[in-house]
Design an enzyme around this catalytic site. Structure first.
Site, PDB file in Angstrom:
ATOM      1  N   ASP A 133      39.237  27.667  43.161  1.00 10.29           N
ATOM      2  CA  ASP A 133      38.503  26.605  42.466  1.00 10.29           C
ATOM      3  C   ASP A 133      38.931  25.261  43.060  1.00 10.29           C
ATOM      4  OD1 ASP A 133      41.014  26.171  41.496  1.00 10.29           O
ATOM      5  OD2 ASP A 133      40.469  26.258  39.383  1.00 10.29           O
ATOM      6  N   TYR A 192      34.829  32.804  41.950  1.00 13.85           N
ATOM      7  CA  TYR A 192      36.094  32.426  41.320  1.00 13.85           C
ATOM      8  C   TYR A 192      36.443  33.361  40.159  1.00 13.85           C
ATOM      9  CZ  TYR A 192      39.421  30.174  38.358  1.00 13.85           C
ATOM     10  OH  TYR A 192      40.515  29.958  37.572  1.00 13.85           O
ATOM     11  N   GLU A 227      38.518  32.764  31.325  1.00 11.16           N
ATOM     12  CA  GLU A 227      38.079  32.073  32.548  1.00 11.16           C
ATOM     13  C   GLU A 227      36.728  31.395  32.361  1.00 11.16           C
ATOM     14  OE1 GLU A 227      39.907  31.345  34.963  1.00 11.16           O
ATOM     15  OE2 GLU A 227      41.572  32.695  34.545  1.00 11.16           O
TER      16      GLU A 227
HETATM   17  N1  ADE Z   1      42.203  27.288  34.565  1.00  8.74           N
HETATM   18  C1  ADE Z   1      41.331  28.223  34.903  1.00  8.74           C
HETATM   19  N2  ADE Z   1      41.814  29.454  34.687  1.00  8.74           N
HETATM   20  C2  ADE Z   1      43.056  29.275  34.172  1.00  8.74           C
HETATM   21  C3  ADE Z   1      44.066  30.162  33.719  1.00  8.74           C
HETATM   22  N3  ADE Z   1      43.877  31.482  33.754  1.00  8.74           N
HETATM   23  N4  ADE Z   1      45.196  29.640  33.269  1.00  8.74           N
HETATM   24  C4  ADE Z   1      45.344  28.301  33.243  1.00  8.74           C
HETATM   25  N5  ADE Z   1      44.453  27.425  33.631  1.00  8.74           N
HETATM   26  C5  ADE Z   1      43.299  27.908  34.090  1.00  8.74           C
END
Ligand code: ADE
Length: 352
Positions: A141, A123, A40
């Site tokens: 987000d 987030y 993340e």
């Molecule tokens: N963008 C942010 N976190 C994500 C995730 N876990 N999988 C795919 N896209 C992402």
């Protein structure tokens, strides 16, 4: 079907089960909170395709909390090299060291503790808690804001705190008890592949039939984003004129900002220009004032629509006398606490 009363999570989850993306950080069940966390942080401001090789090589080098906590900062930054926004790596490293020291290497599982880790915002905390610990926490987000603004036809600014809260509440209302993490990831994938900015692919969307923006033909108009303009900074010179034990003060006009409150004589501008402007104003009142060369201090006052940056000088009455004026007074120091001061001017009395 009215989306406001509908439980639509199974439509989304069925779609996710057949169309969800295969990503390296998704290949374990249950998910390792450390791996969720690293992915993340890497995915902030960075595309999935860019992150893939970095994530794989990171996990080879630092497979767990212990190995990352023990690494040198140079090693950590070398692994991050090319991903940009290096404070993400430094914060992650520091936070992982905290987890090692404070929680024996186990990523905490409460919102309060996770949120307190360096670099972890709402987030990321929501993502870790839902994906790794199965907790019903939203991870909102920009993608999720866009999806919900469209689904529920939210016409307010999605960057406002109120809309973010509203969307987090809607996410948690829809989130099923048994698959909170999958629900959040399904939203991520929907936002990345279907409910995309500008021209969403509504014909392929599992929620296309219940989407209010689509029904109202507004799917390309929403979401509305209004970036808050930075408040303009007004630079102001303040002079505190002394005469014996008294200071000269002025009452602001009865209308406008800080109406009818008391302040020290001041004028827009900085340095000699600012001082000259205040001295001219005092000269108009029949007062000649000498002003110190260097300021006694400075302070900032933040209003919703502007910022005052005050530079404060001490002054001394050298000549002149003022007529009777309600809004201009020489007041004894001992009476100062009782005055209704115009915001930051109250703090100046401690400075001179
Ligand atoms: N963008 C942010 N976190 C994500 C995730 N876990 N999988 C795919 N896209 C992402």
């Amino acid at each position: 079907m009215n989306i406001k009363e509908e439980h639509w999570s199974s439509l989304l989850l069925d779609w996710f089960d057949s169309h969800g993306r295969e990503l390296p950080w998704r290949d374990e069940s249950p998910r390792d909170p450390y791996k969720v966390w690293v992915s993340e942080i890497m995915l902030q401001q960075t595309k999935v395709e860019t992150v893939r090789p970095y994530y794989d090589s990171w996990m080879e080098r630092f497979p767990n909390i212990k190995s990352l906590a023990a690494a040198s900062q140079d090693d950590v930054l070398r692994q991050w090299q090319g991903l940009g926004y290096y404070s993400r790596a430094r914060n992650l490293h520091q936070a992982v060291q905290e987890v090692q020291a404070k929680y024996g290497g186990r990523v905490p599982d409460t919102k309060k503790e996770v949120r307190a880790l360096k670099g972890v915002g709402d987030y990321t905390a929501g993502a870790i808690l839902s994906l790794a610990y199965g907790k019903k926490e939203a991870a909102v987000d920009g993608n999720v804001l866009r999806i919900f603004a469209r689904l529920y036809d939210i016409e307010e600014n999605v960057l406002s705190t109120a809309v973010k809260k509203q969307v987090a509440a809607l996410v948690e209302e829809q989130m099923p008890d048994d698959r909170p993490g999958a629900f959040n990831e399904a939203l991520m994938d929907l936002g990345a592949t279907i409910c995309i900015p500008k021209h969403p692919r509504c014909e392929d969307c599992p929620l296309g039939d219940i989407c209010l923006a689509r029904a109202n033909g507004k799917e390309s108009e929403l979401p509305l984003r209004q970036v808050k303009k930075k408040a303009p900074v007004e630079k102001i010179t303040v002079v505190v004129p002394r005469h014996g034990t008294k200071w000269l003060v002025h009452r602001r006009p009865p209308k406008g900002l800080l109406a009818s409150m008391w302040e020290f004589p001041n004028a827009p501008g900085t340095g000699q220009d600012g001082i000259d402007a205040v001295r001219r104003m005092l000269a108009d009142k029949g007062l000649r004032v000498s002003v110190d060369d260097s300021p006694a201090g400075s302070l900032k006052s933040i209003f919703s629509h502007k910022v005052w940056q005050l530079t404060v000088y001490e002054g001394e009455l050298t000549d002149g006398k003022m007529g009777e004026e309600e809004d201009w007074q020489w007041i004894d120091r001992s009476d100062y606490d009782a005055l209704p001061w115009a915001g930051p001017h109250g703090k100046i009395t401690a400075m001179v």
